[in-house]
Design an enzyme around this catalytic site. Structure first.
Site, mmCIF file in Angstrom:
data_model
loop_
_atom_site.group_PDB
_atom_site.id
_atom_site.type_symbol
_atom_site.label_atom_id
_atom_site.label_comp_id
_atom_site.label_asym_id
_atom_site.label_seq_id
_atom_site.Cartn_x
_atom_site.Cartn_y
_atom_site.Cartn_z
ATOM 1 N N ARG A 159 1.428 -0.983 0.233
ATOM 2 C CA ARG A 159 0.185 0.458 0.484
ATOM 3 C C ARG A 159 0.719 0.920 -0.061
ATOM 4 O O ARG A 159 1.853 1.105 0.594
ATOM 5 C CB ARG A 159 -0.891 -0.185 1.096
ATOM 6 C CG ARG A 159 -1.772 -1.113 1.597
ATOM 7 C CD ARG A 159 -2.559 -1.023 2.651
ATOM 8 N NE ARG A 159 -3.679 -2.165 2.877
ATOM 9 C CZ ARG A 159 -3.359 -3.096 3.259
ATOM 10 N NH1 ARG A 159 -1.637 -3.493 4.041
ATOM 11 N NH2 ARG A 159 -3.717 -4.484 3.652
ATOM 12 N N LYS A 183 -1.505 -2.708 7.795
ATOM 13 C CA LYS A 183 -2.959 -2.767 9.209
ATOM 14 C C LYS A 183 -2.468 -3.425 9.974
ATOM 15 O O LYS A 183 -2.660 -4.263 10.225
ATOM 16 C CB LYS A 183 -4.384 -2.778 7.901
ATOM 17 C CG LYS A 183 -4.175 -2.202 6.932
ATOM 18 C CD LYS A 183 -5.357 -1.884 5.793
ATOM 19 C CE LYS A 183 -5.924 -0.965 5.218
ATOM 20 N NZ LYS A 183 -7.817 -0.893 4.314
ATOM 21 N N HIS A 254 -2.637 2.541 -5.558
ATOM 22 C CA HIS A 254 -2.976 1.409 -5.470
ATOM 23 C C HIS A 254 -3.752 0.185 -7.049
ATOM 24 O O HIS A 254 -3.944 -0.985 -6.599
ATOM 25 C CB HIS A 254 -4.611 1.959 -5.069
ATOM 26 C CG HIS A 254 -5.259 0.429 -3.473
ATOM 27 N ND1 HIS A 254 -4.911 0.558 -2.676
ATOM 28 C CD2 HIS A 254 -6.075 -0.025 -3.552
ATOM 29 C CE1 HIS A 254 -5.265 -0.492 -1.701
ATOM 30 N NE2 HIS A 254 -6.168 -0.901 -2.450
ATOM 31 N N ARG A 257 -1.284 -1.582 -7.422
ATOM 32 C CA ARG A 257 -1.191 -2.580 -6.305
ATOM 33 C C ARG A 257 -2.028 -4.176 -6.967
ATOM 34 O O ARG A 257 -1.474 -5.478 -6.775
ATOM 35 C CB ARG A 257 -1.486 -2.697 -4.819
ATOM 36 C CG ARG A 257 -1.506 -3.434 -3.931
ATOM 37 C CD ARG A 257 -2.541 -2.803 -2.665
ATOM 38 N NE ARG A 257 -3.111 -3.427 -1.292
ATOM 39 C CZ ARG A 257 -3.039 -4.457 -0.606
ATOM 40 N NH1 ARG A 257 -1.655 -4.116 -0.427
ATOM 41 N NH2 ARG A 257 -3.213 -4.797 0.376
ATOM 42 N N HIS A 280 -3.668 -9.320 3.459
ATOM 43 C CA HIS A 280 -5.045 -9.061 3.672
ATOM 44 C C HIS A 280 -5.613 -9.802 5.024
ATOM 45 O O HIS A 280 -4.905 -10.742 5.011
ATOM 46 C CB HIS A 280 -5.496 -10.055 2.516
ATOM 47 C CG HIS A 280 -5.861 -8.776 1.227
ATOM 48 N ND1 HIS A 280 -6.691 -9.383 -0.133
ATOM 49 C CD2 HIS A 280 -5.858 -7.383 0.716
ATOM 50 C CE1 HIS A 280 -6.020 -8.407 -1.116
ATOM 51 N NE2 HIS A 280 -6.284 -6.957 0.064
ATOM 52 N N TYR A 289 -9.987 -10.528 -6.834
ATOM 53 C CA TYR A 289 -8.349 -11.172 -7.514
ATOM 54 C C TYR A 289 -8.397 -11.574 -9.384
ATOM 55 O O TYR A 289 -8.275 -12.017 -9.734
ATOM 56 C CB TYR A 289 -7.087 -10.570 -7.094
ATOM 57 C CG TYR A 289 -7.035 -8.987 -6.647
ATOM 58 C CD1 TYR A 289 -6.511 -7.605 -7.258
ATOM 59 C CD2 TYR A 289 -7.032 -9.415 -5.373
ATOM 60 C CE1 TYR A 289 -6.207 -7.113 -6.813
ATOM 61 C CE2 TYR A 289 -6.300 -8.260 -4.661
ATOM 62 C CZ TYR A 289 -5.948 -6.864 -5.382
ATOM 63 O OH TYR A 289 -6.183 -5.746 -4.317
#
Length: 308
Positions: A159, A183, A254, A257, A280, A289
């Site tokens: 990110r 995150k 993004h 990404r 994730h 994806y």
């Protein structure tokens, strides 16, 4: 204290934001979003109750607040986030005794539509990297940095915030890997390839020393004045470089990404490996994806097959 709200409500917002900050695990961006959401909720409460107290925050108030958002044209993703903000706030109010029950416990969530993100074709991605490499041939510090920005975003799929947060010590040049903090402060190791390694070597040898100042600190990527490179500057670099490639979609960081994840899966990478690389928490997010790849295959089939 938030002067836009009456003191009885503003104090709760202030203490809630302190709670989010102390609790950890949430980015500054998330905390700002929650703060904005709850400020609008409390303003809505005050508008309906001139002498409003936090005890006046009911399920009906929450529903009318969200209904107003729908009327004003808020996107489903925005509604979903604001619902989440309200739930977190109300749960905190109940848990700390500010309310005798949680009014958001029966609040329904807005369902979001998962849209297929725009991605580069593999040949377009190569053109973007070639353009960045060509710009860096004069060995200008900023051009060397911009090349590294593009190479790392595409090579690793990290990110933009993760990229800007990298320090020099987060790079393992021997193993060609980055230590990334994502995150929820979750740490992961992400590999990068030979082109990114070459860009990194040029930046560390020539580019970074030219921009570094005594107060630059350990930041891997630096701005023109020697401070840590920010997300806005990265977005400009990505947008301008991708825009120079004919036929390429308009992408933000993004988008690189998304492109990296799509190309990994199209190249045969295991879904769980891609999940780990991207950081994730849920495999369902990574599975998006696979839908992108299928959509691209279908489009190619319809264009090329005589009986499509």
């Amino acid at each position: 204290m938030d002067t836009a709200l009456p003191p009885p409500l503003a104090v709760h917002l202030e203490e809630f934001v302190e709670h989010l900050d102390l609790q950890g695990g949430r980015s500054a961006h998330t905390i700002r979003a929650y703060t904005t959401d709850i400020r609008t909720l409390l303003a809505h409460l005050e508008a309906g109750h001139p002498d409003a107290r936090i005890a006046d925050l009911t399920l009906e108030v929450l529903r009318s607040w969200l209904a107003g958002q729908v009327t004003s044209g808020a996107a489903r993703t925005t509604l979903a986030r604001r619902t989440s903000s309200a739930r977190t706030f109300c749960a905190w109010l109940a848990r700390t005794g500010r309310l005798d029950h949680d009014p958001a416990a029966r609040l329904a969530s807005a369902r979001t539509h998962r849209t297929l993100p725009p991605v580069l074709r593999a040949d377009q991605a190569c053109e973007v990297m070639t353009a960045a490499e060509a710009g860096a041939r004069e060995m200008e510090p900023v051009a060397l940095r911009d090349r590294l920005v593009l190479e790392l975003l595409y090579a690793t799929g990290i990110r933009v915030g993760e990229l800007c947060g990298l320090d020099v010590d987060d790079v393992d040049t021997e193993r060609r890997a980055l230590r990334v903090v994502g995150k929820g402060n979750r740490e992961r190791t992400v590999p990068y390839g030979a082109p990114a390694a070459a860009a990194l070597d040029a930046w560390l040898r020539t580019g970074r020393p030219a921009l570094a100042r005594p107060d630059s600190g350990p930041a891997l990527l630096l701005g023109k004045r020697g401070g840590r490179l920010g997300p806005r500057q990265v977005r400009t670099v990505v947008h301008e470089t991708v825009a120079a490639v004919p036929g390429a979609p308009d992408l933000a960081p993004h988008g690189l990404r998304h492109s990296a994840a799509t190309h990994l899966l199209e190249g045969g990478a295991d879904l769980r490996v891609v999940q780990e690389l991207l950081g994730h928490s849920s495999l369902a997010t990574t599975q998006l994806y696979t839908h992108v790849s299928v959509a691209r295959l279908r489009a190619a089939h319809e264009q090329a097959h005589p009986r499509a």
